[in-house]
Design a protein around this motif. Structure first.
Motif, PDB file in Angstrom:
ATOM      1  N   MET A 100      60.456  46.320  51.227  1.00  0.00           N
ATOM      2  CA  MET A 100      59.114  46.410  51.818  1.00  0.00           C
ATOM      3  C   MET A 100      58.524  45.003  51.783  1.00  0.00           C
ATOM      4  SD  MET A 100      57.566  49.983  50.325  1.00  0.00           S
ATOM      5  CE  MET A 100      56.121  49.948  51.373  1.00  0.00           C
ATOM      6  N   PRO A 101      58.830  44.196  52.784  1.00  0.00           N
ATOM      7  CA  PRO A 101      58.431  42.786  52.751  1.00  0.00           C
ATOM      8  C   PRO A 101      56.923  42.560  52.676  1.00  0.00           C
ATOM      9  CG  PRO A 101      59.411  43.361  54.876  1.00  0.00           C
ATOM     10  CD  PRO A 101      59.557  44.544  53.997  1.00  0.00           C
ATOM     11  N   ASP A 102      56.111  43.479  53.217  1.00  0.00           N
ATOM     12  CA  ASP A 102      54.659  43.295  53.195  1.00  0.00           C
ATOM     13  C   ASP A 102      54.015  43.773  51.897  1.00  0.00           C
ATOM     14  OD1 ASP A 102      54.832  42.265  55.732  1.00  0.00           O
ATOM     15  OD2 ASP A 102      54.394  44.182  56.704  1.00  0.00           O
ATOM     16  N   ASN A 103      54.822  44.316  51.000  1.00  0.00           N
ATOM     17  CA  ASN A 103      54.306  44.834  49.743  1.00  0.00           C
ATOM     18  C   ASN A 103      54.740  43.922  48.593  1.00  0.00           C
ATOM     19  OD1 ASN A 103      53.207  46.410  47.745  1.00  0.00           O
ATOM     20  ND2 ASN A 103      54.192  48.302  48.411  1.00  0.00           N
ATOM     21  N   ASN A 104      54.439  42.648  48.722  1.00  0.00           N
ATOM     22  CA  ASN A 104      54.769  41.643  47.706  1.00  0.00           C
ATOM     23  C   ASN A 104      56.232  41.668  47.290  1.00  0.00           C
ATOM     24  OD1 ASN A 104      52.109  40.605  47.530  1.00  0.00           O
ATOM     25  ND2 ASN A 104      51.535  42.378  46.284  1.00  0.00           N
TER      26      ASN A 104
END
Length: 173
Positions: A100-104
């Protein structure tokens, strides 16, 4: 009075021909490797977009490369992303391994020694996730039987003829 009539005909033909040739070459590597599918995509779609194929058995053979946080982090780094934290308790879900690249940098690791049946090439994931896929060379189609059989029949007929034997009718089928 004399009436004179003159007709003038003008014919003009203009031929314009324009040919534009556009050639696009996309170089795709056919080397088996780890790859990230696009957001929400399955591994079938992700591998296919790179000229490769997802095969669950091959994926399973490489599961040991992503079954711990440190190993998963290395593989994800090799495809240009970063794992900053992990969730390990979904390791047998069909869409795992996943990031999940957008979740840190959240990464879901694969369970060690998971069953091959638990890996899915076709499972899609949410639009906020990217599947980590093991992509291998796509299977080449088998040579069609008629393409193989015809030369063999011709060769067999010639062998029989060389021995002075009549051709067998079954070979002519």
């Amino acid at each position: 009075t004399t009436k004179v009539s003159t007709t003038t005909m003008v014919s003009t033909t203009t031929k314009v021909s324009t040919t534009t040739k556009v050639s696009t070459t996309t170089k795709m590597s056919t080397t088996a490797r780890w790859a990230l599918a696009g957001r929400g995509q399955s591994c079938e779609e992700g591998c296919s977009s790179q000229g490769l194929a997802c095969n669950a058995a091959e994926f399973h053979r490489h599961n040991g490369e992503i079954d711990s946080q440190s190993k998963m982090s290395e593989v994800v780094a090799s495809v240009g992303k970063k794992c900053s934290w992990f969730i390990d308790n979904w390791g047998e879900a069909g869409d795992v391994p996943v990031t999940m690249p957008d979740n840190n940098g959240l990464c879901f690791t694969s369970k060690a020694n998971r069953a091959v049946e638990s890996l899915s090439c076709s499972a899609k994931t949410g639009a906020d996730k990217q599947r980590l896929c093991y992509c291998a060379e796509a299977a080449k189609p088998a040579l069609a039987l008629p393409a193989v059989a015809a030369p063999l029949r011709r060769r067999r007929r010639q062998q029989l003829a060389d021995k002075g034997l009549p051709p067998l009718t079954i070979l002519d089928a």
